[in-house]
Design a protein around this motif. Structure first.
Motif, short mmCIF file in Angstrom:
data_model
loop_
_atom_site.label_atom_id
_atom_site.label_comp_id
_atom_site.label_asym_id
_atom_site.label_seq_id
_atom_site.Cartn_x
_atom_site.Cartn_y
_atom_site.Cartn_z
N TYR A 86 -34.42 94.21 -12.78
CA TYR A 86 -34.34 94.26 -11.32
C TYR A 86 -35.14 95.40 -10.69
O TYR A 86 -35.73 95.20 -9.61
N PRO A 87 -35.26 96.60 -11.30
CA PRO A 87 -36.06 97.64 -10.62
C PRO A 87 -37.54 97.27 -10.49
O PRO A 87 -38.23 97.79 -9.61
N ARG A 88 -38.02 96.39 -11.35
CA ARG A 88 -39.42 95.97 -11.32
C ARG A 88 -39.69 94.99 -10.19
O ARG A 88 -40.80 94.95 -9.64
N ASP A 89 -38.70 94.18 -9.83
CA ASP A 89 -38.93 93.02 -8.97
C ASP A 89 -38.43 93.18 -7.54
O ASP A 89 -38.57 92.24 -6.75
N ILE A 90 -37.85 94.31 -7.19
CA ILE A 90 -37.38 94.49 -5.82
C ILE A 90 -37.35 95.98 -5.49
O ILE A 90 -37.15 96.82 -6.39
N VAL A 91 -37.58 96.30 -4.23
CA VAL A 91 -37.52 97.68 -3.76
C VAL A 91 -36.07 98.01 -3.43
O VAL A 91 -35.41 97.30 -2.66
N ILE A 92 -35.56 99.08 -4.03
CA ILE A 92 -34.16 99.49 -3.82
C ILE A 92 -34.14 100.78 -3.02
O ILE A 92 -34.79 101.76 -3.39
N GLU A 93 -33.38 100.78 -1.93
CA GLU A 93 -33.22 101.98 -1.10
C GLU A 93 -31.81 102.53 -1.26
O GLU A 93 -30.84 101.80 -1.07
N SER A 94 -31.72 103.80 -1.62
CA SER A 94 -30.43 104.44 -1.82
C SER A 94 -30.06 105.29 -0.60
O SER A 94 -30.94 105.77 0.12
N GLY A 95 -28.76 105.46 -0.41
CA GLY A 95 -28.28 106.32 0.66
C GLY A 95 -27.64 105.53 1.79
O GLY A 95 -27.99 104.37 2.03
N GLY A 96 -26.69 106.18 2.46
CA GLY A 96 -26.02 105.54 3.58
C GLY A 96 -24.51 105.69 3.54
O GLY A 96 -23.85 105.56 4.57
N GLY A 97 -23.97 105.92 2.34
CA GLY A 97 -22.53 106.14 2.24
C GLY A 97 -21.74 104.85 2.07
O GLY A 97 -22.28 103.78 1.77
N VAL A 140 -43.99 88.79 -1.61
CA VAL A 140 -44.58 90.12 -1.43
C VAL A 140 -43.52 91.14 -1.81
O VAL A 140 -42.51 91.29 -1.11
N ASN A 141 -43.72 91.84 -2.91
CA ASN A 141 -42.75 92.81 -3.39
C ASN A 141 -43.00 94.16 -2.72
O ASN A 141 -43.52 95.10 -3.32
N GLU A 142 -42.64 94.23 -1.44
CA GLU A 142 -42.76 95.45 -0.65
C GLU A 142 -41.55 95.58 0.26
O GLU A 142 -40.94 94.56 0.65
N LYS A 143 -41.22 96.80 0.61
CA LYS A 143 -40.03 97.09 1.42
C LYS A 143 -40.01 96.32 2.73
O LYS A 143 -38.96 95.87 3.17
N ARG A 144 -41.16 96.15 3.35
CA ARG A 144 -41.21 95.47 4.64
C ARG A 144 -40.78 94.01 4.53
O ARG A 144 -40.25 93.44 5.48
N PHE A 145 -41.00 93.40 3.36
CA PHE A 145 -40.77 91.97 3.20
C PHE A 145 -39.45 91.64 2.51
O PHE A 145 -38.79 90.67 2.86
N VAL A 146 -39.09 92.39 1.51
CA VAL A 146 -37.85 92.11 0.78
C VAL A 146 -37.35 93.41 0.15
O VAL A 146 -38.15 94.27 -0.25
N GLY A 147 -36.04 93.55 0.08
CA GLY A 147 -35.48 94.78 -0.49
C GLY A 147 -33.98 94.63 -0.70
O GLY A 147 -33.37 93.60 -0.43
N MET A 148 -33.39 95.71 -1.19
CA MET A 148 -31.94 95.74 -1.41
C MET A 148 -31.45 97.16 -1.21
O MET A 148 -32.05 98.11 -1.73
N ASP A 149 -30.37 97.30 -0.45
CA ASP A 149 -29.78 98.61 -0.21
C ASP A 149 -28.72 98.91 -1.27
O ASP A 149 -27.94 98.04 -1.67
N VAL A 150 -28.71 100.15 -1.73
CA VAL A 150 -27.61 100.66 -2.56
C VAL A 150 -27.14 101.94 -1.86
O VAL A 150 -27.56 103.05 -2.21
N PRO A 151 -26.29 101.79 -0.83
CA PRO A 151 -25.87 102.96 -0.05
C PRO A 151 -25.22 104.06 -0.89
O PRO A 151 -25.36 105.24 -0.58
#
Length: 337
Positions: free
Chosen positions: A53-64, A284-295
């Motif tokens: 999964y880390p290869r195929d999607i941008v993961i954003e951490s933070g948020g609580g 398109v494997n970029e944050k603007r197009f697809v991603g997943m949050d891990v708060p």
């Protein structure tokens, strides 16, 4: 004359007359001799597994510890539209308008606990192997497997989907080759390249030919990935140390537009298409197009002694969002490969 203490070393045979490690006599003095003559392999063999999964999607951490995440979208419109006579001197000046809307995305809790008996902790000092370290590795493995499923398939319990099964992405079958079949093992290299280019161009066209929306990431099943990687390819009858995979990566339409295309294997693509066929996914494997949050990334949130069980209990938690596809236009499913 002093009486000498004598030790009885006689051992009664175990089941079937064969001495076994669980025989009662071994539980006595011979246990030490057996352990002295036993060569212990210090390598701890963990389960075989793989996560991508880390290869195929941008993961954003933070948020609580939030319950949802959101993002804003904007759509533009101009009064009078766009047609003949636009520009120049006009009596009616057109006006720009903007429409803002918000997308809401679910966030799901991940929880797992471990309980370590106090005597097991003390035994670790003797054996040199920590049961806590083993449990930590097991929890990390469980979390990675959870993230893999969440990324590619989503969570049924929360009615979410992943990269491979979003109902808003239109799925279509790839074209049949000269063999009359759609499967890549029955197609020529050019026919396989046509399938890839068709997916890329379809996404590009659906995105109004926005160059930033040209797919840069393609997922296929491991069997087809192995096939194109091991199949040699020669151009113009010349022999070259080139695989079909290299040829596809270097000669697709995305490459011609300056986009480096990644073709990667994903086990969840196997049987993911209509009729349980293998699915190809282009996006398109970029944050603007697809991603997943891990708060909240996985972390140990508390540890406390438990007198009733003579153990230390620890709780691990994370806050994990769903897969967010922001633009469906440049997202393509092609089945039957």
């Amino acid at each position: 004359m002093p009486i000498r203490k004598q030790y009885n070393l006689a051992v009664a045979p175990a089941r079937g007359g064969v001495m076994t490690m669980d025989a009662s006599a071994v539980a006595g003095g011979l246990a030490f001799l057996e352990s002295e003559l036993e060569k212990v392999d210090p390598l701890l063999r963990e389960p075989l597994t793989n996560t991508t999964y880390p290869r195929d999607i941008v993961i954003e951490s933070g948020g609580g510890w939030v319950e949802a995440t959101s993002n804003l979208n904007v759509h533009y419109a101009v009064t009078g539209g766009q047609g003949d006579g636009v520009g120049g001197v006009q009596n009616a000046i057109r006006r720009i308008q903007a429409d803002l809307n918000k997308d809401m995305w679910k966030v799901m809790p991940y929880e797992v606990a471990m309980s370590i008996k106090i005597q097991d902790q003390l035994r670790g000092a003797v054996t040199g192997r920590s049961i806590e370290d083993m449990y930590n590795d097991g929890i990390r493995l469980d979390y990675d497997k959870y993230m893999d499923i969440n990324t590619y398939l989503g969570q049924k319990a929360y009615d979410t989907t992943g990269l491979l099964n979003n109902p808003n992405v239109v799925a279509a079958s790839v074209a049949k080759g000269a063999s009359g079949k759609t499967t890549w093992k029955d197609k020529t290299p050019q026919e396989i390249l046509n399938d890839i280019d068709d997916a890329i161009v379809s996404a590009w066209a659906a995105a109004q030919y926005d160059n930033s929306a040209i797919p840069n990431h393609i997922l296929i099943d491991p069997a087809n990935y192995a096939y194109i990687n091991r199949t040699p390819f020669s151009a113009n009858g010349t022999t070259a140390a080139l695989s079909l995979l290299n040829y596809l990566q270097d000669n697709n339409i995305a490459k011609a537009k300056g986009v480096d295309l990644v073709i990667a294997e994903c086990r969840f693509c196997t049987g993911a298409g209509e009729g349980s066929t293998n699915r190809m996914v282009a996006y398109v494997n970029e944050k603007r197009f697809v991603g997943m949050d891990v708060p909240v990334p996985m972390t140990r949130v508390m540890t406390q002694p438990n007198i009733g069980t003579a153990s230390y209990d620890s709780l691990y938690m994370a806050n994990v969002g769903q897969v967010k596809i922001h633009y469906f236009e440049p997202f393509i499913y092609r089945d039957g490969i």
